[in-house]
Scaffold this active site. Structure first.
Site, short mmCIF file in Angstrom:
data_model
loop_
_atom_site.label_atom_id
_atom_site.label_comp_id
_atom_site.label_asym_id
_atom_site.label_seq_id
_atom_site.Cartn_x
_atom_site.Cartn_y
_atom_site.Cartn_z
N ARG A 170 40.08 71.07 -123.79
CA ARG A 170 40.86 69.83 -123.69
C ARG A 170 39.94 68.66 -123.38
O ARG A 170 39.02 68.79 -122.56
CB ARG A 170 41.88 69.93 -122.55
CG ARG A 170 42.91 71.03 -122.66
CD ARG A 170 43.74 71.08 -121.39
NE ARG A 170 44.58 72.27 -121.31
CZ ARG A 170 45.09 72.74 -120.17
NH1 ARG A 170 44.84 72.10 -119.02
NH2 ARG A 170 45.85 73.83 -120.18
N HIS A 186 39.06 73.89 -118.72
CA HIS A 186 39.37 73.51 -120.10
C HIS A 186 38.53 72.31 -120.53
O HIS A 186 38.21 72.16 -121.71
CB HIS A 186 40.86 73.17 -120.23
CG HIS A 186 41.76 74.35 -120.08
ND1 HIS A 186 41.94 75.28 -121.07
CD2 HIS A 186 42.55 74.75 -119.05
CE1 HIS A 186 42.80 76.20 -120.66
NE2 HIS A 186 43.18 75.90 -119.43
N ASP A 193 43.60 79.96 -121.96
CA ASP A 193 44.88 80.47 -121.48
C ASP A 193 45.40 81.53 -122.45
O ASP A 193 45.52 81.26 -123.66
CB ASP A 193 45.90 79.34 -121.35
CG ASP A 193 45.56 78.38 -120.22
OD1 ASP A 193 44.70 78.71 -119.38
OD2 ASP A 193 46.15 77.28 -120.19
N TYR A 220 49.42 83.11 -108.82
CA TYR A 220 48.67 81.90 -108.55
C TYR A 220 49.53 80.72 -109.01
O TYR A 220 50.20 80.82 -110.04
CB TYR A 220 47.34 81.91 -109.32
CG TYR A 220 46.43 80.74 -108.99
CD1 TYR A 220 45.65 80.75 -107.84
CD2 TYR A 220 46.37 79.63 -109.83
CE1 TYR A 220 44.81 79.69 -107.53
CE2 TYR A 220 45.55 78.56 -109.53
CZ TYR A 220 44.78 78.59 -108.38
OH TYR A 220 43.97 77.53 -108.06
N HIS A 223 50.80 79.72 -112.80
CA HIS A 223 50.18 80.67 -113.72
C HIS A 223 51.02 81.93 -113.91
O HIS A 223 50.50 82.99 -114.26
CB HIS A 223 48.77 81.05 -113.24
CG HIS A 223 47.76 79.98 -113.48
ND1 HIS A 223 47.73 78.82 -112.75
CD2 HIS A 223 46.74 79.90 -114.38
CE1 HIS A 223 46.72 78.05 -113.18
NE2 HIS A 223 46.12 78.68 -114.16
N ASP A 225 53.21 82.22 -116.25
CA ASP A 225 53.55 82.35 -117.67
C ASP A 225 52.32 82.48 -118.57
O ASP A 225 52.40 82.37 -119.78
CB ASP A 225 54.39 81.15 -118.13
CG ASP A 225 53.66 79.82 -117.97
OD1 ASP A 225 52.56 79.79 -117.37
OD2 ASP A 225 54.20 78.80 -118.44
N HIS A 226 51.16 82.75 -117.96
CA HIS A 226 49.95 82.98 -118.74
C HIS A 226 48.85 83.50 -117.82
O HIS A 226 48.99 83.48 -116.60
CB HIS A 226 49.47 81.70 -119.44
CG HIS A 226 48.96 80.64 -118.50
ND1 HIS A 226 49.79 79.83 -117.74
CD2 HIS A 226 47.69 80.26 -118.18
CE1 HIS A 226 49.06 79.00 -117.02
NE2 HIS A 226 47.77 79.24 -117.26
N HIS A 228 44.79 82.80 -117.19
CA HIS A 228 43.70 81.86 -117.49
C HIS A 228 42.36 82.52 -117.18
O HIS A 228 42.19 83.13 -116.12
CB HIS A 228 43.87 80.60 -116.63
CG HIS A 228 42.68 79.69 -116.64
ND1 HIS A 228 42.50 78.71 -117.59
CD2 HIS A 228 41.60 79.62 -115.81
CE1 HIS A 228 41.37 78.07 -117.33
NE2 HIS A 228 40.80 78.60 -116.25
#
Length: 242
Positions: A170, A186, A193, A220, A223, A225-226, A228
């Site tokens: 990003r 990122h 992710d 965490y 986090h 839903d994914h 990292h």
């Protein structure tokens, strides 16, 4: 896909021919490649850019909790990573990178040096020229390449299952737009992710073996839903026992 298959079959044929002839080949006799071709056998004590290129590709095999330094020096850690790579693909596990090891790497990579199952566009859904982050565009792109090789190792260890990526590099603008942390990895190109199957916890747990200094997952904050992963930053996925 057909190009990779052809290259892989050629590599197998070359290895078989070498065995039948009982000839010890130099690395220069291995299959040439559109990305990078090694010109010598590499072993502990060697140094140079060819060692660094090898380190990039075995960066996902440093062992539990370790991160392989990409310094162009073939030390004990590189030898151990090569052994794990060789074991993962059923090669003689002697820690020496010769034709069989190189041919397997050639079969795993595309001409832009990315591993077969990941690509630059997957790791950059923000700014296609890789600019605007915390590091130069070339550094961000390189960091993403190393992450891809780590993910390739992780994918293979999980049984060659597909790993889906929801976000990676990003720029500051993209990071702000999605509410990312001001110090997010990122911004450096190495943060990735992961979503989909396997489960987030399975991904987080497996990542511990593949050179990721940062693993953040379920339990965490933000986090659940994914999962990292990134180069540096520590581990925390309490719901997964990490």
């Amino acid at each position: 896909m057909f190009r990779r298959l052809g290259r892989f079959l050629a590599a197998l044929a070359l290895t078989a021919a070498t065995t039948v002839a009982c000839v010890t080949l130099t690395a220069g006799a291995a299959q040439a490649d559109g990305c990078y071709t090694w010109g010598r056998t590499l072993a502990q004590g060697a140094s140079g850019e060819d060692v660094r290129q090898l380190q990039i590709r075995v960066a996902g095999y440093p062992g539990y909790g370790a991160v392989l330094t990409l310094d162009g020096a073939y030390g004990p850690a590189t030898r151990s990573a090569v052994i794990r790579f060789q074991q993962a693909y059923g090669l003689p596990a002697d820690g020496i990178a010769g034709p069989q090891t190189f041919n397997r790497l050639y079969a795993l990579q595309d001409d832009d040096c990315t591993p077969a199952n990941f690509s630059y566009p997957e790791l950059n859904k923000c700014n296609s020229d890789w600019s605007g982050g915390a590091v130069s565009a070339s550094t961000a792109r390189f960091n993403a390449l190393v992450s891809m090789w780590k993910l390739q190792a992780m994918r293979h260890a999980l049984g060659d299952v597909a790993i889906a990526i929801s976000s990676s590099f990003r720029s500051y603008a993209c990071n702000s737009a999605v509410g990312g942390a001001s110090n997010s990895r990122h911004l450096y190109g190495d943060g990735v992710d992961l979503v989909g199957s396997p489960s987030f916890c399975r991904l987080a747990q497996q990542a511990r073996n593949h050179g990721f200094g940062q693993i953040l997952g379920p339990g965490y904050p933000d986090h659940n839903d994914h999962t990292h992963v990134a180069a540096v930053g520590g581990w925390s996925a309490p719901n997964c026992g990490i």
